[in-house]
Design an enzyme around this catalytic site. Structure first.
Site, PDB file in Angstrom:
ATOM      1  N   ARG A 104      50.681  31.343  46.259  1.00 26.07           N
ATOM      2  CA  ARG A 104      50.536  30.793  47.606  1.00 26.07           C
ATOM      3  C   ARG A 104      51.769  29.987  47.974  1.00 26.07           C
ATOM      4  O   ARG A 104      52.145  29.050  47.267  1.00 26.07           O
ATOM      5  CB  ARG A 104      49.286  29.913  47.690  1.00 26.07           C
ATOM      6  N   THR A 108      53.626  27.661  53.999  1.00 28.38           N
ATOM      7  CA  THR A 108      52.817  28.459  54.926  1.00 28.38           C
ATOM      8  C   THR A 108      51.375  28.629  54.433  1.00 28.38           C
ATOM      9  O   THR A 108      50.492  28.978  55.219  1.00 28.38           O
ATOM     10  CB  THR A 108      53.419  29.861  55.103  1.00 28.38           C
ATOM     11  N   ASP A 200      37.613  26.684  39.456  1.00 24.87           N
ATOM     12  CA  ASP A 200      38.785  27.559  39.411  1.00 24.87           C
ATOM     13  C   ASP A 200      38.579  28.605  38.315  1.00 24.87           C
ATOM     14  O   ASP A 200      38.583  28.290  37.128  1.00 24.87           O
ATOM     15  CB  ASP A 200      40.050  26.745  39.134  1.00 24.87           C
ATOM     16  N   ASP A 203      41.430  28.887  35.588  1.00 31.33           N
ATOM     17  CA  ASP A 203      41.436  27.780  34.629  1.00 31.33           C
ATOM     18  C   ASP A 203      40.286  27.895  33.643  1.00 31.33           C
ATOM     19  O   ASP A 203      40.442  27.633  32.449  1.00 31.33           O
ATOM     20  CB  ASP A 203      41.343  26.445  35.372  1.00 31.33           C
TER      21      ASP A 203
END
Length: 209
Positions: A104, A108, A200, A203
């Protein structure tokens, strides 16, 4: 518009509860994701074409059914998608596996492709894109864009948990791509996490923070 399939099979729902549990450790989490991916693969392959095949049993010859040779490609979105691949390969061992890596952009917040390695015969395969989470939908949309740019024609998307916002984004961007999920959750929170979700996935699969 793409169809959305939510799998309500008792075994999937049972295992998903323990995947969500914050007290589930890395080893067990990884095993559960693998098992749910296998169960979901059983459902997602329901429409695979068959052809007649003559076989000789110990009693007599008969005509039975075999898969008609349609080529399958699996594409996990790195990194969390890797946790679902082996579970699917248990049922479809002849499938080829590609990989698409996205990150990512911090400014933006849009996904950017950093890695793509796919089977050479992209146009001949039916692809299943896998990622445990469909949150904002950005990564799924970009991964499917990447496949289409390289010639893929038939694509499905499979995940464990989805937010309604992500489903809507994916449907608008790729209205012909059917979506297969184990649970449709409530919403996204202000940080883009699925609620109630499972945290997550990357993770928890790989023991990182």
């Amino acid at each position: 518009m793409a169809k959305v399939f939510v799998f309500d099979h008792p075994l999937i729902q049972h295992k998903l509860t323990y995947i969500r549990d914050k007290n589930t450790g890395t080893k067990e989490f990884r095993e559960l994701v693998d098992e749910v991916a296998t169960l979901m693969a059983f459902e997602i392959t329901r429409d695979m074409p068959l052809e007649d095949f003559e076989v000789e049993t110990p009693v007599q010859k008969t005509t039975s059914k075999v898969l008609s040779g349609k080529k399958i490609g699996l594409v996990p979105i790195l990194r969390a998608g890797i946790g679902m691949v082996d579970g699917i390969l248990k049922l479809i061992p002849a499938a080829k596996v590609g990989h698409i890596g996205l990150y990512r952009d911090p400014e933006t917040l849009m996904p950017v492709e950093y890695y793509a390695k796919l089977p050479s015969d992209v146009e001949e395969r039916d692809f299943i894109v896998v990622d445990p989470m469909l949150a904002t939908g950005g990564s799924a949309v970009e991964a499917i864009n990447s496949l289409k740019k390289r010639g893929a024609k038939q694509i499905k998307f499979m995940c464990l948990i989805a937010a309604p916002e992500g489903v809507e984004v994916l449907q608008k961007a790729h209205p012909e791509v059917d979506i297969y999920i184990a649970a449709l959750d409530e919403k996204l929170n202000d940080h883009g996490y699925i609620v109630p979700g499972l945290g997550d996935a990357g993770d928890r699969l790989f023991g990182t923070k």
